[in-house]
Design an enzyme around this catalytic site. Structure first.
Site, PDB file in Angstrom:
ATOM      1  N   HIS A  54       0.842  -1.198   0.000  1.00 42.38           N
ATOM      2  CA  HIS A  54       0.000   0.000   0.000  1.00 42.38           C
ATOM      3  C   HIS A  54       0.871   1.241   0.000  1.00 42.38           C
ATOM      4  O   HIS A  54       2.107   1.144   0.111  1.00 42.38           O
ATOM      5  CB  HIS A  54      -0.988  -0.013   1.172  1.00 42.38           C
ATOM      6  CG  HIS A  54      -0.373   0.049   2.542  1.00 42.38           C
ATOM      7  ND1 HIS A  54       0.511  -0.891   3.016  1.00 42.38           N
ATOM      8  CD2 HIS A  54      -0.535   0.958   3.548  1.00 42.38           C
ATOM      9  CE1 HIS A  54       0.847  -0.579   4.261  1.00 42.38           C
ATOM     10  NE2 HIS A  54       0.233   0.535   4.607  1.00 42.38           N
ATOM     11  N   ASP A 110       5.807   4.312   4.853  1.00 47.51           N
ATOM     12  CA  ASP A 110       6.697   3.336   5.502  1.00 47.51           C
ATOM     13  C   ASP A 110       6.759   2.019   4.729  1.00 47.51           C
ATOM     14  O   ASP A 110       7.504   1.115   5.104  1.00 47.51           O
ATOM     15  CB  ASP A 110       6.286   3.094   6.974  1.00 47.51           C
ATOM     16  CG  ASP A 110       4.858   2.645   7.157  1.00 47.51           C
ATOM     17  OD1 ASP A 110       3.970   3.164   6.436  1.00 47.51           O
ATOM     18  OD2 ASP A 110       4.597   1.767   8.006  1.00 47.51           O
ATOM     19  N   HIS A 111       6.010   1.936   3.618  1.00 44.96           N
ATOM     20  CA  HIS A 111       6.039   0.707   2.822  1.00 44.96           C
ATOM     21  C   HIS A 111       6.614   0.897   1.412  1.00 44.96           C
ATOM     22  O   HIS A 111       6.811  -0.072   0.695  1.00 44.96           O
ATOM     23  CB  HIS A 111       4.638   0.092   2.748  1.00 44.96           C
ATOM     24  CG  HIS A 111       4.164  -0.331   4.099  1.00 44.96           C
ATOM     25  ND1 HIS A 111       4.202  -1.639   4.528  1.00 44.96           N
ATOM     26  CD2 HIS A 111       3.723   0.403   5.156  1.00 44.96           C
ATOM     27  CE1 HIS A 111       3.785  -1.696   5.785  1.00 44.96           C
ATOM     28  NE2 HIS A 111       3.487  -0.472   6.190  1.00 44.96           N
ATOM     29  N   HIS A 145      -7.187  -2.154   5.725  1.00 45.83           N
ATOM     30  CA  HIS A 145      -6.380  -1.050   6.233  1.00 45.83           C
ATOM     31  C   HIS A 145      -7.080   0.270   5.929  1.00 45.83           C
ATOM     32  O   HIS A 145      -8.114   0.282   5.266  1.00 45.83           O
ATOM     33  CB  HIS A 145      -4.993  -1.137   5.588  1.00 45.83           C
ATOM     34  CG  HIS A 145      -3.926  -0.401   6.314  1.00 45.83           C
ATOM     35  ND1 HIS A 145      -3.863  -0.320   7.678  1.00 45.83           N
ATOM     36  CD2 HIS A 145      -2.847   0.313   5.850  1.00 45.83           C
ATOM     37  CE1 HIS A 145      -2.816   0.400   8.020  1.00 45.83           C
ATOM     38  NE2 HIS A 145      -2.180   0.799   6.938  1.00 45.83           N
ATOM     39  N   ASP A 189      -0.246  -4.349   6.308  1.00 46.55           N
ATOM     40  CA  ASP A 189      -0.862  -3.636   7.434  1.00 46.55           C
ATOM     41  C   ASP A 189      -2.346  -3.990   7.419  1.00 46.55           C
ATOM     42  O   ASP A 189      -3.016  -3.831   6.395  1.00 46.55           O
ATOM     43  CB  ASP A 189      -0.716  -2.123   7.245  1.00 46.55           C
ATOM     44  CG  ASP A 189       0.675  -1.620   7.585  1.00 46.55           C
ATOM     45  OD1 ASP A 189       1.570  -2.466   7.776  1.00 46.55           O
ATOM     46  OD2 ASP A 189       0.863  -0.395   7.657  1.00 46.55           O
ATOM     47  N   HIS A 193       6.171  -4.928  12.345  1.00 45.62           N
ATOM     48  CA  HIS A 193       5.499  -3.630  12.209  1.00 45.62           C
ATOM     49  C   HIS A 193       5.194  -3.043  13.591  1.00 45.62           C
ATOM     50  O   HIS A 193       4.105  -2.549  13.865  1.00 45.62           O
ATOM     51  CB  HIS A 193       4.222  -3.762  11.368  1.00 45.62           C
ATOM     52  CG  HIS A 193       3.745  -2.459  10.778  1.00 45.62           C
ATOM     53  ND1 HIS A 193       2.825  -1.661  11.401  1.00 45.62           N
ATOM     54  CD2 HIS A 193       4.058  -1.823   9.622  1.00 45.62           C
ATOM     55  CE1 HIS A 193       2.593  -0.592  10.650  1.00 45.62           C
ATOM     56  NE2 HIS A 193       3.330  -0.671   9.569  1.00 45.62           N
TER      57      HIS A 193
HETATM   58 ZN   LIG Z   1       2.827   0.575   7.911  1.00 43.84          ZN
HETATM   59 ZN   LIG Z   2      -0.189   1.433   6.558  1.00 40.81          ZN
END
Ligand SMILES: [Zn+2]
Ligand SMILES: [Zn+2]
Length: 300
Positions: free
Chosen positions: A61, A65-66, A139, A209, A267
């Site tokens: 996604h 942070d990904h 998410h 996530d 995570h």
């Molecule tokens: Zn994340």
């Molecule tokens: Zn996320």
């Protein structure tokens, strides 16, 4: 070799020497990258991951942070004169984001880059020895999980017996699929008499996530190794729900209900300095739990 190496295990803000999400799956002679948080390339250097071996990248996604490490990685591949094709799978806006960045920087790629938009649950990669399927995670924004499965024929050839029965090599592929062999004089050689059952194909599921969501169970049932996020400890279920994340108890419950072989949790929220409590809490429900410690390779 079928294994996964953890390069990042922290959520949102890199902290406590923990990096945002990135994992590399090694299968046969290929490397698959799952998410590419900021700092992933430095982790490649530290843990000796060869960029040139990466054939597929999967982005779950578009939270930074990904994938904030992705443009850097693509640019490095260009600087290193990569020639092999690269396939990236991710949410629909990813292609536009990357194209704008490459265009603005005047980067001309020396290799063919294809960014595939994921729009539905399906098989997205079909290689000779493995497949990759995507499935939706629950998410705050569109988010996808991935499951990588080994491909194996149901049976293996028992060479001594096939030679004794004078079965031509050209028929071996049929034998592997479980078919009987009929000789020229019409005699049936039963498949089981000349083949051996194969080991069960192994699989790795990356759930990205996600809030606690039992609808993912159908996609990850009986998985050999499961990665499930645990942003929070078990005393924060409301926060987890509100922010579309999971707790230790929730991740372990999903592993249990999915009949997973082993569970990796990661995570972790930056609010926690240490992560041992995550392991202790998850193990109460699912004993075969391991922490996604950076630099660790889990053989699947
Ligand atoms: Zn994340
Ligand atoms: Zn996320």
């Amino acid at each position: 070799m079928f294994g996964v190496t953890i390069l990042g295990n922290n959520s949102a803000i890199p902290s406590h020497d923990r990096h945002p999400t990135a994992q590399v799956v090694t299968i046969e002679d290929q490397i698959l990258l799952l998410d590419c948080g900021e700092g992933t390339q430095m982790q490649f250097n530290k843990y000796k991951v060869r960029r040139s071996k990466i054939t597929y990248i999967f982005i779950s996604h578009l939270h930074g942070d990904h994938y904030f490490g992705l443009i850097g990685l693509i640019t490095s591949m260009a600087l290193l004169n990569r020639v092999d094709d690269l396939h990236i799978y991710g949410p629909k806006n990813l292609q536009q984001i990357i194209e704008i960045q490459l265009d603005a920087a005047g980067v001309i790629l020396p290799f063919k880059l294809t960014i595939h938009a994921i729009t539905e649950t399906k098989m997205i990669v079909d290689e000779k020895k493995f497949t990759v399927h995507c499935f939706p995670a629950l998410h705050k924004i569109e988010c996808w999980g991935f499951i990588i499965k080994e491909k194996k024929n149901p049976r293996r050839i028992d060479l001594e017996k096939t030679i004794a029965a004078e079965i031509p090599k050209s028929y071996y592929e049929e034998l592997k699929k479980g078919h009987d062999y009929i000789t020229k004089d019409g005699t049936t050689i039963v498949n089981e008499s000349v083949t051996i059952p194969n080991a069960v194909p192994k699989s790795y599921a990356f759930c990205a996530d996600t809030r606690y969501d039992e609808s993912i169970l159908e996609h990850i049932k009986d998985v050999t190794l499961l990665y499930h996020e645990t942003t929070y400890l078990k005393d924060q279920p409301e926060k987890a729900f509100e922010r579309f994340h999971s707790t230790t108890e929730q991740a372990a419950t999903i592993a249990l209900k999915a009949n997973a072989g082993n569970l990796i949790i990661g995570h972790f929220s930056s609010r926690y300095d240490t992560i041992t409590s995550f392991l202790n809490e998850a193990k109460v429900i699912f004993p075969n739990t391991k922490l996604a410690k950076e630099g660790t390779t889990f053989t699947i």
